[in-house]
Every structure is written in C-alpha cells, then in structure tokens.
Design an enzyme around this catalytic site. Structure first.
Site, PDB file in Angstrom:
ATOM      1  N   CYS A 176       0.847  -1.196   0.000  1.00  0.00           N
ATOM      2  CA  CYS A 176       0.000   0.000   0.000  1.00  0.00           C
ATOM      3  C   CYS A 176       0.887   1.253   0.000  1.00  0.00           C
ATOM      4  O   CYS A 176       1.508   1.558   1.020  1.00  0.00           O
ATOM      5  CB  CYS A 176      -0.884  -0.051   1.251  1.00  0.00           C
ATOM      6  SG  CYS A 176      -1.609   1.504   1.735  1.00  0.00           S
TER       7      CYS A 176
ATOM      8  N   CYS B 247       0.360   3.707   2.791  1.00  0.00           N
ATOM      9  CA  CYS B 247       0.854   3.221   4.089  1.00  0.00           C
ATOM     10  C   CYS B 247       2.348   3.513   4.226  1.00  0.00           C
ATOM     11  O   CYS B 247       2.818   3.897   5.298  1.00  0.00           O
ATOM     12  CB  CYS B 247       0.605   1.723   4.230  1.00  0.00           C
ATOM     13  SG  CYS B 247      -1.143   1.264   4.142  1.00  0.00           S
TER      14      CYS B 247
END
Length: 123
Positions: A43, A46
């Site tokens: 991600c 993230c």
C-alpha cells in the site's frame, strides 16, 4: 523506556486478541497493508504515512497502547467481506483510530502530522 506499549499484530484475530488482553487501556490502532520480506507494504499510502505517524508517537498518552496491525495481502483487503471492513468498518488503509471512539484518520489524513498529533493528545 517508552511511556506507551507498542504491539505488532497481523490479521483480524491477532488484533482482537491484542485488544482483549488490554481491556480498559487507551488503545490506538494503526492499520496498514502487509509488508513484504524487505519491509515494504503493498500500500503506497501506508509507506508514506508510517514515518509521519511514528514521528508523532512521542505524543501518545502515558500508559496507552499502540497496536500496529497488518491487514493482510492486497487481495484479502480488497474483498469487501473481510473482517476489518465488516466488523471494524474500515474503509481504507492506512487507518489510524482510537479504539472504542469515533476518532479515525483514513488514508491521506494520516499524512498530516498535526491531525495525528491531535488524535494522540485530545481526550
């Protein structure tokens, strides 16, 4: 020694166990896509948010708990029936939340150090 406890878990069951073992404590949870062997999450948001969130952890309340939870592989996360989405009502990663309250920062909100600090410092 840190003034808070950090717990690292992977998956919904481990998250629930970590929470139940710390009932009554002020719990903050950070949800991220799984990391690969090199320590990089699938991600991209993230990857961007983690150093910002970690940079504000000195503001966590005394005696609180910070749970770092990897939500799983991308395919599992994208499944709308996964336990994180169904039970915890997560809509995206990264998500930072104060457990048991409506306080939640989702995706790009986790890029803002001032918002993260506010979550850690406000009652």
């Amino acid at each position: 020694m840190a003034h808070y406890e950090e717990v690292n878990v992977r998956g919904y069951d481990e998250f629930c166990q970590a929470v139940s073992e710390r009932k009554g404590k002020d719990i903050f949870a950070y949800f991220s896509g799984d990391k690969d062997a090199s320590g990089k999450s699938w991600c991209p948001d993230c990857v961007t948010a983690e150093p910002i969130v970690r940079g504000q952890m000195s503001h966590l309340p005394e005696g609180s708990v910070f749970i770092y939870c990897q939500v799983g592989e991308r395919a599992y996360w994208k499944d709308s029936t996964n336990a994180f989405k169904k039970t915890l009502k997560l809509s995206g990663v990264p998500t930072l939340l104060r457990y048991g309250t409506p306080q939640k920062l989702v995706e790009e909100e986790c890029f803002k150090a001032d918002l993260v600090r506010m979550m850690f410092t406000e009652d």
